[in-house]
Scaffold this motif. Sequence first.
Motif, PDB file in Angstrom:
ATOM      1  N   MET A  83     -75.297-109.550  40.891  1.00 44.53           N
ATOM      2  CA  MET A  83     -75.481-108.345  41.695  1.00 44.53           C
ATOM      3  C   MET A  83     -74.147-107.886  42.280  1.00 44.53           C
ATOM      4  SD  MET A  83     -79.110-109.011  43.627  1.00 44.53           S
ATOM      5  CE  MET A  83     -79.118-107.516  44.596  1.00 44.53           C
ATOM      6  N   TYR A  84     -73.369-108.877  42.726  1.00 48.83           N
ATOM      7  CA  TYR A  84     -72.075-108.570  43.332  1.00 48.83           C
ATOM      8  C   TYR A  84     -71.132-107.971  42.293  1.00 48.83           C
ATOM      9  CZ  TYR A  84     -68.249-109.441  46.681  1.00 48.83           C
ATOM     10  OH  TYR A  84     -67.211-109.326  47.549  1.00 48.83           O
ATOM     11  N   ALA A  85     -71.140-108.612  41.112  1.00 52.06           N
ATOM     12  CA  ALA A  85     -70.189-108.205  40.072  1.00 52.06           C
ATOM     13  C   ALA A  85     -70.502-106.823  39.514  1.00 52.06           C
ATOM     14  CB  ALA A  85     -70.186-109.248  38.951  1.00 52.06           C
ATOM     15  N   THR A  86     -71.770-106.446  39.536  1.00 49.84           N
ATOM     16  CA  THR A  86     -72.131-105.181  38.901  1.00 49.84           C
ATOM     17  C   THR A  86     -72.466-104.094  39.916  1.00 49.84           C
ATOM     18  OG1 THR A  86     -74.442-105.825  38.746  1.00 49.84           O
ATOM     19  CG2 THR A  86     -73.047-106.349  36.856  1.00 49.84           C
ATOM     20  N   ALA A  87     -72.016-104.291  41.157  1.00 52.96           N
ATOM     21  CA  ALA A  87     -72.359-103.300  42.176  1.00 52.96           C
ATOM     22  C   ALA A  87     -71.248-102.265  42.357  1.00 52.96           C
ATOM     23  CB  ALA A  87     -72.671-103.985  43.503  1.00 52.96           C
ATOM     24  N   GLY A  88     -70.190-102.380  41.585  1.00 47.96           N
ATOM     25  CA  GLY A  88     -69.106-101.405  41.718  1.00 47.96           C
ATOM     26  C   GLY A  88     -68.358-101.540  43.019  1.00 47.96           C
ATOM     27  N   VAL A  89     -68.163-102.798  43.456  1.00 47.17           N
ATOM     28  CA  VAL A  89     -67.499-103.008  44.731  1.00 47.17           C
ATOM     29  C   VAL A  89     -66.009-102.678  44.641  1.00 47.17           C
ATOM     30  CG1 VAL A  89     -66.908-104.737  46.482  1.00 47.17           C
ATOM     31  CG2 VAL A  89     -69.178-104.737  45.440  1.00 47.17           C
ATOM     32  N   PHE A  90     -65.385-103.129  43.538  1.00 42.13           N
ATOM     33  CA  PHE A  90     -63.926-102.957  43.425  1.00 42.13           C
ATOM     34  C   PHE A  90     -63.536-101.834  42.482  1.00 42.13           C
ATOM     35  CE2 PHE A  90     -64.831-107.471  44.168  1.00 42.13           C
ATOM     36  CZ  PHE A  90     -64.355-107.529  45.462  1.00 42.13           C
ATOM     37  N   VAL A  91     -64.426-101.530  41.569  1.00 44.03           N
ATOM     38  CA  VAL A  91     -64.124-100.507  40.580  1.00 44.03           C
ATOM     39  C   VAL A  91     -65.217 -99.445  40.663  1.00 44.03           C
ATOM     40  CG1 VAL A  91     -63.651-100.095  38.149  1.00 44.03           C
ATOM     41  CG2 VAL A  91     -63.241-102.360  39.120  1.00 44.03           C
ATOM     42  N   LEU A  92     -64.822 -98.231  40.565  1.00 45.14           N
ATOM     43  CA  LEU A  92     -65.819 -97.164  40.630  1.00 45.14           C
ATOM     44  C   LEU A  92     -66.821 -97.272  39.489  1.00 45.14           C
ATOM     45  CD1 LEU A  92     -64.166 -93.729  41.421  1.00 45.14           C
ATOM     46  CD2 LEU A  92     -65.891 -94.975  42.707  1.00 45.14           C
ATOM     47  N   PRO A  93     -68.103 -97.173  39.763  1.00 48.33           N
ATOM     48  CA  PRO A  93     -69.099 -97.253  38.692  1.00 48.33           C
ATOM     49  C   PRO A  93     -68.849 -96.204  37.607  1.00 48.33           C
ATOM     50  CG  PRO A  93     -70.151 -97.269  40.852  1.00 48.33           C
ATOM     51  CD  PRO A  93     -68.703 -97.021  41.082  1.00 48.33           C
ATOM     52  N   SER A  94     -68.326 -95.069  37.986  1.00 46.92           N
ATOM     53  CA  SER A  94     -68.158 -93.997  37.005  1.00 46.92           C
ATOM     54  C   SER A  94     -67.059 -94.300  35.998  1.00 46.92           C
ATOM     55  CB  SER A  94     -67.879 -92.674  37.725  1.00 46.92           C
ATOM     56  OG  SER A  94     -66.783 -92.818  38.596  1.00 46.92           O
ATOM     57  N   SER A  95     -66.288 -95.379  36.245  1.00 46.60           N
ATOM     58  CA  SER A  95     -65.245 -95.704  35.277  1.00 46.60           C
ATOM     59  C   SER A  95     -65.774 -96.586  34.152  1.00 46.60           C
ATOM     60  CB  SER A  95     -64.075 -96.399  35.991  1.00 46.60           C
ATOM     61  OG  SER A  95     -64.526 -97.584  36.602  1.00 46.60           O
ATOM     62  N   PHE A  96     -67.049 -96.965  34.219  1.00 48.22           N
ATOM     63  CA  PHE A  96     -67.638 -97.749  33.127  1.00 48.22           C
ATOM     64  C   PHE A  96     -68.244 -96.820  32.081  1.00 48.22           C
ATOM     65  CE2 PHE A  96     -67.697-100.737  36.648  1.00 48.22           C
ATOM     66  CZ  PHE A  96     -67.232-101.893  36.050  1.00 48.22           C
ATOM     67  N   SER A  97     -68.523 -97.407  30.898  1.00 44.79           N
ATOM     68  CA  SER A  97     -69.139 -96.592  29.845  1.00 44.79           C
ATOM     69  C   SER A  97     -70.590 -96.305  30.235  1.00 44.79           C
ATOM     70  CB  SER A  97     -69.094 -97.346  28.517  1.00 44.79           C
ATOM     71  OG  SER A  97     -69.990 -98.434  28.586  1.00 44.79           O
ATOM     72  N   PRO A  98     -71.141 -95.237  29.700  1.00 44.46           N
ATOM     73  CA  PRO A  98     -72.516 -94.856  30.070  1.00 44.46           C
ATOM     74  C   PRO A  98     -73.515 -95.968  29.816  1.00 44.46           C
ATOM     75  CG  PRO A  98     -71.460 -93.116  28.817  1.00 44.46           C
ATOM     76  CD  PRO A  98     -70.509 -94.279  28.809  1.00 44.46           C
ATOM     77  N   ALA A  99     -73.328 -96.755  28.742  1.00 47.45           N
ATOM     78  CA  ALA A  99     -74.292 -97.821  28.425  1.00 47.45           C
ATOM     79  C   ALA A  99     -74.289 -98.879  29.526  1.00 47.45           C
ATOM     80  CB  ALA A  99     -73.930 -98.458  27.079  1.00 47.45           C
ATOM     81  N   VAL A 100     -73.087 -99.263  29.962  1.00 47.28           N
ATOM     82  CA  VAL A 100     -72.974-100.262  31.032  1.00 47.28           C
ATOM     83  C   VAL A 100     -73.550 -99.692  32.323  1.00 47.28           C
ATOM     84  CG1 VAL A 100     -71.359-101.616  32.423  1.00 47.28           C
ATOM     85  CG2 VAL A 100     -70.950-101.311  29.972  1.00 47.28           C
ATOM     86  N   ARG A 101     -73.228 -98.423  32.560  1.00 48.34           N
ATOM     87  CA  ARG A 101     -73.706 -97.789  33.792  1.00 48.34           C
ATOM     88  C   ARG A 101     -75.225 -97.786  33.864  1.00 48.34           C
ATOM     89  NH1 ARG A 101     -69.969 -93.132  34.121  1.00 48.34           N
ATOM     90  NH2 ARG A 101     -71.738 -91.790  33.681  1.00 48.34           N
ATOM     91  N   GLU A 102     -75.825 -97.588  32.669  1.00 47.33           N
ATOM     92  CA  GLU A 102     -77.274 -97.548  32.634  1.00 47.33           C
ATOM     93  C   GLU A 102     -77.876 -98.874  33.085  1.00 47.33           C
ATOM     94  OE1 GLU A 102     -80.342 -95.979  29.301  1.00 47.33           O
ATOM     95  OE2 GLU A 102     -78.666 -94.795  30.035  1.00 47.33           O
ATOM     96  N   LEU A 103     -77.227 -99.983  32.671  1.00 47.53           N
ATOM     97  CA  LEU A 103     -77.690-101.304  33.083  1.00 47.53           C
ATOM     98  C   LEU A 103     -77.412-101.532  34.564  1.00 47.53           C
ATOM     99  CD1 LEU A 103     -76.647-103.541  30.064  1.00 47.53           C
ATOM    100  CD2 LEU A 103     -78.972-102.933  30.774  1.00 47.53           C
ATOM    101  N   MET A 104     -76.213-101.106  34.991  1.00 50.52           N
ATOM    102  CA  MET A 104     -75.834-101.297  36.397  1.00 50.52           C
ATOM    103  C   MET A 104     -76.777-100.570  37.339  1.00 50.52           C
ATOM    104  SD  MET A 104     -71.719-100.890  36.131  1.00 50.52           S
ATOM    105  CE  MET A 104     -71.314-100.866  37.869  1.00 50.52           C
ATOM    106  N   TRP A 105     -77.361 -99.521  36.830  1.00 50.68           N
ATOM    107  CA  TRP A 105     -78.231 -98.707  37.667  1.00 50.68           C
ATOM    108  C   TRP A 105     -79.387 -99.533  38.240  1.00 50.68           C
ATOM    109  CZ3 TRP A 105     -83.183 -96.955  38.298  1.00 50.68           C
ATOM    110  CH2 TRP A 105     -83.338 -95.821  39.133  1.00 50.68           C
ATOM    111  N   TYR A 106     -79.783-100.582  37.485  1.00 51.41           N
ATOM    112  CA  TYR A 106     -80.922-101.389  37.930  1.00 51.41           C
ATOM    113  C   TYR A 106     -80.565-102.392  39.012  1.00 51.41           C
ATOM    114  CZ  TYR A 106     -83.547 -99.269  34.221  1.00 51.41           C
ATOM    115  OH  TYR A 106     -84.169 -98.346  33.445  1.00 51.41           O
ATOM    116  N   ASN A 107     -79.318-102.432  39.413  1.00 51.18           N
ATOM    117  CA  ASN A 107     -78.903-103.325  40.487  1.00 51.18           C
ATOM    118  C   ASN A 107     -79.053-102.604  41.832  1.00 51.18           C
ATOM    119  OD1 ASN A 107     -77.615-104.921  42.313  1.00 51.18           O
ATOM    120  ND2 ASN A 107     -75.639-104.965  41.236  1.00 51.18           N
ATOM    121  N   PRO A 108     -79.996-103.044  42.647  1.00 54.89           N
ATOM    122  CA  PRO A 108     -80.221-102.320  43.908  1.00 54.89           C
ATOM    123  C   PRO A 108     -78.995-102.332  44.825  1.00 54.89           C
ATOM    124  CG  PRO A 108     -81.494-104.371  43.848  1.00 54.89           C
ATOM    125  CD  PRO A 108     -80.927-104.177  42.485  1.00 54.89           C
TER     126      PRO A 108
END
Lengths: 262, 217
Positions: A186-211
Amino acid sequence: MIGFPENLGIAQRGRVIFAIMMRDMRTRFGRSHVGYMIAIAWPLVHLSVLVSMMLYANRVLPFGTDPAVFVVSGVLPYILCLYPARLMGYSVEANRALFLFPVVNVFDVIVARGAIEFLTAFVVAIIFCGALLSFGVDIVPINYSAWASGVLATVYLSISMGILNTVISSIFKMWHVVFVLLMFFMYATAGVFVLPSSFSPAVRELMWYNPLLHCVEWVRSSYYDGYGGEMLSQEFVLWVATTCLMLGLLGERFLRGKLLGA
Amino acid sequence: MIKLIDVHKYYKTRGSKKVILDNVSYEFRAGLSYGILGINGAGKSTTMRMLGGTELPNSGRISRSARVSWPLGFSAGLHPAMTGRENVQFVARIYGQDPKRAVEFVEDFAEIGAYIDEPYRTYSSGMAQRLAFGLSMSIDFECYLIDEVTAVGDARFQARCHEEFARRRAHSDIIMVSHSMETIRSYCSRGVVLAHGVLHEFSHVDDAIELYTKLNQ
């Protein structure tokens, strides 16, 4: 005639919970209230190290503001969510001896532990933000209501996860390990250090499920104008939290006998 | 005082099911003191814990309309790292009693002197028992659950316990488990024999003891 313990009044419940909190704070590290300072120092060090590292690395950030604000707005939800939820998971195990006293029920020890963890988390947040302010970092959000609601939603998610965590871990000892792994993901995929928008859309789609990602985005939206539009779903956080809360409360009710004994 | 409504309780041991209470409805009435008898393994201690509420039945309900103590005789629940004083204060707080008064009572009753400010884990077993017993006496319960506790301490301490209980009889009742028939006779007005998942009540303790003796043969 005094009612049986399970039905005692609010005032009595409050007394029980307060007494358990005092006992917990006194015995967590060593046997004095001073030992409790460690509980505050630990996440404080965590925060300081991360922010110092980020400042040292002097990363180029997408916004013109202070990099500390970006990191703090990302780490704050972690301090307010995963830390308390993890430690709440130990409430029943740590206080099982107290169930000898019929006046203490399962819910009291969970509430007492939750209250302590949030007290700790808020003390940590206040000390840290106070220190940053005194160093001249402008961490005052531009949108107060978004900030407050973001923090409250994070706390709500944490409490709900904490209750469910307690119930599951009291039954499956292995669960603590699973929860730490879950925390890590959860910590690693929450976009704490890197902006979520800098990931590819496929990764972002998965990250979206992290509350937790939504908690981070929510808090950040209070610092940056127009931020969070593409990913943030406030409903998702609230639904996940409510679902966990319901499962946790149902679990507590139906497994109460097991939680008392075991 | 304590009402069992269709209570069913069993244990699973290595696949076989051991029934302790088989759909029992029973009422422990206020104003009476009960001695529970039963052969080893009949489930007396489990029954006591259920009466106290520290263990739940598999089905049915147990309702308490009085302030019921925890089952005395276990000193678990006291924190080993906290001092005797802190432990007493804690328990007084959860029961909504004045911590200071409780500490005074326990200091006087348990006679552990300066040890009251030492961590509980440093206590000898005798001191630990005296503290635990004094603690339970410092709180005004309407019903005391006693699980084999009469063998605490030396003869002098036992006499004090007896004296303290005698004083409480006016407004408190006792439900006790003991293997000492003498103790049961001196404390209890009713005898209850637990056997094969059923509670048999006798209005004369001697009749209960007779059945118990037969079961033991």
